[in-house]
Scaffold this active site. Structure first.
Site, mmCIF file in Angstrom:
data_model
loop_
_atom_site.group_PDB
_atom_site.id
_atom_site.type_symbol
_atom_site.label_atom_id
_atom_site.label_comp_id
_atom_site.label_asym_id
_atom_site.label_seq_id
_atom_site.Cartn_x
_atom_site.Cartn_y
_atom_site.Cartn_z
ATOM 1 N N TRP A 10 0.957 -1.191 0.045
ATOM 2 C CA TRP A 10 0.024 -0.304 -0.078
ATOM 3 C C TRP A 10 0.872 1.335 0.254
ATOM 4 C CZ3 TRP A 10 -4.425 -1.176 4.025
ATOM 5 C CH2 TRP A 10 -5.157 -2.422 3.438
ATOM 6 N N LYS A 11 1.952 1.153 0.415
ATOM 7 C CA LYS A 11 2.878 2.091 0.257
ATOM 8 C C LYS A 11 2.411 2.960 0.817
ATOM 9 C CE LYS A 11 4.572 0.952 -4.874
ATOM 10 N NZ LYS A 11 4.954 1.463 -5.747
ATOM 11 N N GLU A 168 10.916 -6.717 -9.296
ATOM 12 C CA GLU A 168 10.387 -5.368 -10.339
ATOM 13 C C GLU A 168 11.250 -4.605 -10.130
ATOM 14 O OE1 GLU A 168 6.911 -4.957 -7.032
ATOM 15 O OE2 GLU A 168 8.563 -3.790 -5.941
ATOM 16 N N GLY A 234 1.312 -2.263 -5.845
ATOM 17 C CA GLY A 234 1.018 -1.157 -5.267
ATOM 18 C C GLY A 234 -0.071 -1.241 -6.060
ATOM 19 N N GLY A 235 -0.569 -0.340 -7.369
ATOM 20 C CA GLY A 235 -1.680 0.996 -7.123
ATOM 21 C C GLY A 235 -2.522 -0.122 -7.385
HETATM 22 P P1 PGA Z 1 2.405 -1.041 -8.648
HETATM 23 O O1 PGA Z 1 3.930 -1.246 -7.415
HETATM 24 O O2 PGA Z 1 1.773 -1.786 -8.706
HETATM 25 O O3 PGA Z 1 2.232 1.207 -8.317
HETATM 26 O O4 PGA Z 1 3.825 -0.460 -10.124
HETATM 27 C C1 PGA Z 1 4.438 -1.865 -7.806
HETATM 28 C C2 PGA Z 1 5.697 -2.125 -6.098
HETATM 29 O O5 PGA Z 1 5.918 -1.451 -6.095
HETATM 30 O O6 PGA Z 1 5.460 -3.104 -5.130
#
Ligand code: PGA
Length: 250
Positions: A10-11, A168, A234-235
């Protein structure tokens, strides 16, 4: 049946109330499946809310996005492995590209964080990946090999088997650009070879996730690629309905 891992990063999003509401919406929809593990990495301030929201769901696991390598002390603003574990975390992300590239985290620091995670009883998910410049220079495999070796080579093989690795590519994170399943698989195969070089046959058991603009439309093709055992998202993990579609898809 192989177990797939779906990890939500979720950052810096989802305050405690939003995290609680998300978990409620998700658990209302998502029925436990034996063939998958679901991990949540909320921001540290919301982790306890997620732990509480999931206390009746042993199939849903929780972690923090970062730890300091020291166990305790005068490190203002930092969270240690033991503190995170005591608050209910069982996982930690280490070496995420945003830590490496926005906050200057070095290979040496990722190695210290990996040791600290194991010491604290946290499962580390080590993130590796190349920048666009490195990809265009043909350095992708060398970069991920270096990141893996630096972080993992000092850990005894039997301990290492509980780790998770996430590939990643930096150019695919939050950009809407995804590696093709073939691109991902090529790097995952190289990661598998390096894990075997580091940990011998035990290196075959370490799950390798793909991350970078994964969403409900591309997740199935990525999971079908050789040596992709899950995804770090993430998003697209910020919306309970989309996350449920990603995790619950066949
Ligand atoms: P993202 O991020 O799915 O928004 O590209 C992935 C991550 O940074 O783990």
């Amino acid at each position: 049946m192989p177990t797939l891992i779906f990890a939500a990063n979720w950052k810096m999003n989802q305050a405690p109330a939003a995290a609680t509401a998300f978990v409620r919406a998700f658990t209302d929809q998502y029925v436990r499946r034996q063939d998958r593990r679901v991990l949540f990495f909320p921001p540290a301030v919301s982790m306890y809310a997620v732990v509480q929201g999931l206390r009746d769901r042993s199939d849903l696991e929780v972690g923090v996005q970062n730890i300091h390598w020291e166990d305790q002390g005068a490190f203002t603003g930092e969270t240690s492995g033991p503190l995170a574990h005591a608050a209910g975390a069982r996982h930690v992300l280490v070496g995420h590209s945003e830590r490496r590239h926005l906050f200057g985290e070095t290979d040496e620091e990722t190695a210290k964080k990996i040791s600290s995670a194991f010491r604290a009883g946290l499962t580390p998910t080590l993130c590796v990946g190349e920048t666009l410049t490195q990809r265009e220079a043909g350095e992708t495999i060398a970069v991920v090999q270096r990141q893996l070796r630096a972080a993992l080579a000092g850990v005894a093989a039997p301990i290492l088997t509980s780790a998770i690795v996430a590939y990643e590519p930096v150019w695919a994170i939050g950009t809407g650009r995804t590696a093709t399943p073939a691109d991902a698989s090529e790097v995952h195969l190289a990661i598998r070879a390096e894990l075997r070089a580091i940990a011998g046959e035990l290196g075959a058991a370490i799950p390798i996730l793909y991350g970078g603009s994964v969403n409900r439309s591309n997740v199935q093709s990525l999971l079908a690629a050789p040596e992709v055992q899950g995804v770090l998202v993430g998003g697209a993990s910020l919306d309970a309905e989309q996350w449920c579609a990603i995790v619950g898809g066949s």
